[in-house]
Design an enzyme around this catalytic site. Structure first.
Site, PDB file in Angstrom:
ATOM      1  N   SER A   1      -0.898  -3.902 -40.323  1.00 37.90           N
ATOM      2  CA  SER A   1      -0.742  -5.084 -39.469  1.00 37.90           C
ATOM      3  C   SER A   1      -1.376  -6.318 -40.110  1.00 37.90           C
ATOM      4  CB  SER A   1      -1.408  -4.803 -38.109  1.00 37.90           C
ATOM      5  OG  SER A   1      -1.716  -5.995 -37.436  1.00 37.90           O
ATOM      6  N   LEU A   2      -0.580  -7.381 -40.279  1.00 37.27           N
ATOM      7  CA  LEU A   2      -1.134  -8.639 -40.790  1.00 37.27           C
ATOM      8  C   LEU A   2      -2.159  -9.214 -39.822  1.00 37.27           C
ATOM      9  CD1 LEU A   2       1.848 -10.665 -42.333  1.00 37.27           C
ATOM     10  CD2 LEU A   2       0.086  -9.349 -43.507  1.00 37.27           C
ATOM     11  N   ARG A   3      -1.961  -8.993 -38.528  1.00 42.43           N
ATOM     12  CA  ARG A   3      -2.916  -9.493 -37.525  1.00 42.43           C
ATOM     13  C   ARG A   3      -4.288  -8.849 -37.730  1.00 42.43           C
ATOM     14  NH1 ARG A   3      -4.744  -6.895 -33.329  1.00 42.43           N
ATOM     15  NH2 ARG A   3      -3.140  -5.303 -33.593  1.00 42.43           N
ATOM     16  N   ARG A   4      -4.312  -7.542 -37.856  1.00 41.34           N
ATOM     17  CA  ARG A   4      -5.587  -6.855 -38.071  1.00 41.34           C
ATOM     18  C   ARG A   4      -6.181  -7.242 -39.423  1.00 41.34           C
ATOM     19  NH1 ARG A   4      -2.734  -1.443 -35.857  1.00 41.34           N
ATOM     20  NH2 ARG A   4      -3.197  -1.713 -33.642  1.00 41.34           N
TER      21      ARG A   4
ATOM     22  N   ASN B   1       3.724   7.602 -39.505  1.00 41.92           N
ATOM     23  CA  ASN B   1       3.288   7.842 -38.130  1.00 41.92           C
ATOM     24  C   ASN B   1       1.790   8.146 -38.100  1.00 41.92           C
ATOM     25  OD1 ASN B   1       2.973  10.591 -38.834  1.00 41.92           O
ATOM     26  ND2 ASN B   1       5.089  11.050 -38.236  1.00 41.92           N
TER      27      ASN B   1
ATOM     28  N   THR C   1       0.553  11.115 -40.163  1.00 41.75           N
ATOM     29  CA  THR C   1       0.520  10.831 -41.597  1.00 41.75           C
ATOM     30  C   THR C   1      -0.683   9.977 -41.954  1.00 41.75           C
ATOM     31  OG1 THR C   1       2.930  10.938 -41.684  1.00 41.75           O
ATOM     32  CG2 THR C   1       1.828   9.803 -43.510  1.00 41.75           C
ATOM     33  N   ARG C   2      -0.950   8.958 -41.149  1.00 42.12           N
ATOM     34  CA  ARG C   2      -2.062   8.059 -41.444  1.00 42.12           C
ATOM     35  C   ARG C   2      -3.405   8.791 -41.363  1.00 42.12           C
ATOM     36  NH1 ARG C   2      -0.445   2.129 -38.919  1.00 42.12           N
ATOM     37  NH2 ARG C   2       1.800   2.372 -39.154  1.00 42.12           N
TER      38      ARG C   2
ATOM     39  N   LYS D   1       4.482  -4.143 -27.658  1.00 48.64           N
ATOM     40  CA  LYS D   1       4.085  -4.980 -28.794  1.00 48.64           C
ATOM     41  C   LYS D   1       5.164  -5.032 -29.877  1.00 48.64           C
ATOM     42  CE  LYS D   1       1.383  -1.447 -31.295  1.00 48.64           C
ATOM     43  NZ  LYS D   1       2.193  -1.373 -32.504  1.00 48.64           N
ATOM     44  N   ASP D   2       6.081  -4.045 -29.896  1.00 49.34           N
ATOM     45  CA  ASP D   2       7.153  -4.023 -30.892  1.00 49.34           C
ATOM     46  C   ASP D   2       8.384  -4.813 -30.452  1.00 49.34           C
ATOM     47  OD1 ASP D   2       5.691  -2.329 -32.558  1.00 49.34           O
ATOM     48  OD2 ASP D   2       6.560  -0.509 -31.691  1.00 49.34           O
TER      49      ASP D   2
ATOM     50  N   ARG E   1       1.433   3.064 -44.191  1.00 51.86           N
ATOM     51  CA  ARG E   1       2.602   3.226 -43.336  1.00 51.86           C
ATOM     52  C   ARG E   1       2.710   4.679 -42.916  1.00 51.86           C
ATOM     53  NH1 ARG E   1       6.980   0.245 -43.514  1.00 51.86           N
ATOM     54  NH2 ARG E   1       7.319   1.339 -41.554  1.00 51.86           N
TER      55      ARG E   1
ATOM     56  N   CYS F   1       6.242 -10.140 -34.479  1.00 47.68           N
ATOM     57  CA  CYS F   1       5.327  -9.005 -34.349  1.00 47.68           C
ATOM     58  C   CYS F   1       4.428  -8.859 -35.571  1.00 47.68           C
ATOM     59  CB  CYS F   1       6.123  -7.715 -34.163  1.00 47.68           C
ATOM     60  SG  CYS F   1       7.308  -7.768 -32.810  1.00 47.68           S
TER      61      CYS F   1
ATOM     62  N   THR G   1      -4.529  -0.570 -42.993  1.00 46.41           N
ATOM     63  CA  THR G   1      -3.812  -1.142 -41.850  1.00 46.41           C
ATOM     64  C   THR G   1      -2.447  -1.605 -42.313  1.00 46.41           C
ATOM     65  OG1 THR G   1      -3.783  -2.845 -40.131  1.00 46.41           O
ATOM     66  CG2 THR G   1      -4.867  -3.422 -42.195  1.00 46.41           C
TER      67      THR G   1
END
Length: 317
Positions: free
Chosen positions: A130-133, A152, A155-156, A81-82, A150, A243, A128
């Protein structure tokens, strides 16, 4: 002894994925060596800016691709996906691995555990990057509050557990690969959140024309996953999306028939254009044609205008 160097990002998830590829190659070719070479990408370094604002042309892949072109490594392992749909000249995808669960997951703070996404109250803070989400959730659940996150996965999840967020939307695949599948509160159905192009699959990149390496990687290629992802990537490429653009997909085989669903949304979730194409797909050219047909269907429905507005707002990267 033949040595094939594998390039990887340094993140924990990237290394888990790369070591899986290394193990599979070692299993098929026990007399060869596959050392891992790690590096940091631009997307790993810039953690205080939303991904969409950095620009998405190879945020997590460019340094690996440059190492391939400089012949410092022989293959590079990416989350598919990246990986941009337009690759640098001289590089190719040698394998697309069997897909892990591609859907998105809801991960909740313990105080909300057991609450379905649809029942979370107004003002619940969802994280999130991600703009998609973001666009899809805003479309379905405009009463929720969304906040960029942001870092890893460790961290999230720490930020979630410390109460900075009520919930996160993450990829099921990444959580499972890191052994955190038990953190998944709900797997989001396509009606709620179409997933990212290539999500759940690994793309193993190498130099075009390197027949020895291409021969090695052929053992890792999963044909059904590859056809699905080739259709998805053709759809994204035809729309000239990146992406970090709100474009989601869902693909499913029924026998030799592949059904590809896709949607384009405005960042605020107010506009949504969706469509679906089905066709017999047994080879890459048919997968690409199906993806292109879906892109053309969405363009005819107005997807182009939505994308142009997004490019004007966040840039093409």
């Amino acid at each position: 002894m033949s040595i094939t160097r594998i390039g990887s990002r340094q993140s924990q998830l990237a290394l888990v994925q790369t070591h899986w590829v290394q193990g599979e190659l070692q299993k098929h070719y026990p007399d060869q060596e596959f050392p891992v070479v790690t590096m940091t990408t631009q997307g790993d370094k810039i953690l205080d800016v939303a991904l969409a604002k950095i620009g998405d042309k190879g945020l997590f892949t460019k340094e690996l691709e440059q190492a391939l072109l400089r012949q410092e490594v022989d293959v590079a392992v990416h989350s598919l996906k990246d990986l941009p749909t337009q690759m640098p000249e001289g590089l190719t995808l040698g394998a697309i691995t069997e897909r892990e669960e591609p859907r998105d997951a809801l991960v909740l703070h313990p105080r909300w555990q057991g609450t379905p996404l649809a029942e979370l109250p107004p003002g619940t803070v969802m994280g999130t990057s991600s703009l998609r989400r973001l666009a899809q959730l805003r479309h379905r659940f405009p009463h929720l509050t969304f906040k960029d996150i942001r870092g890893n996965l460790n961290t999230r999840l720490r930020k979630l557990d410390e109460g900075e967020y009520d919930g996160l939307i993450l990829a099921v695949a990444g959580l499972r690969r890191l052994g955190w599948g038990d953190r998944v509160s709900e797997v989001l159905e396509p009606a709620v959140s179409l997933y990212a192009v290539g999500q759940g699959a690994l793309g193993v990149q190498c130099r075009a024309g390197d027949e020895q390496v291409l021969g090695l990687l052929a053992e890792l290629n999963h044909s059904e996953t590859a056809l699905r992802c080739q259709a998805e990537r053709a759809f994204l490429r035809e729309l000239e999306g990146g992406c970090q653009v709100p474009i989601g997909v869902h693909s499913q085989f029924n026998g030799e028939e592949l059904t590809l669903t896709g949607a384009v949304l405005s960042v605020d979730g107010q506009q949504r254009v969706a469509g679906c194409q089905t066709g017999v797909v047994t080879q890459e050219a048919q997968a690409v044609d199906l993806g292109k047909a879906l892109a053309q269907e969405l363009r005819a429905k107005g997807a182009g205008a939505i994308l142009q507005a997004i490019f004007a707002e966040v840039g093409r990267g």
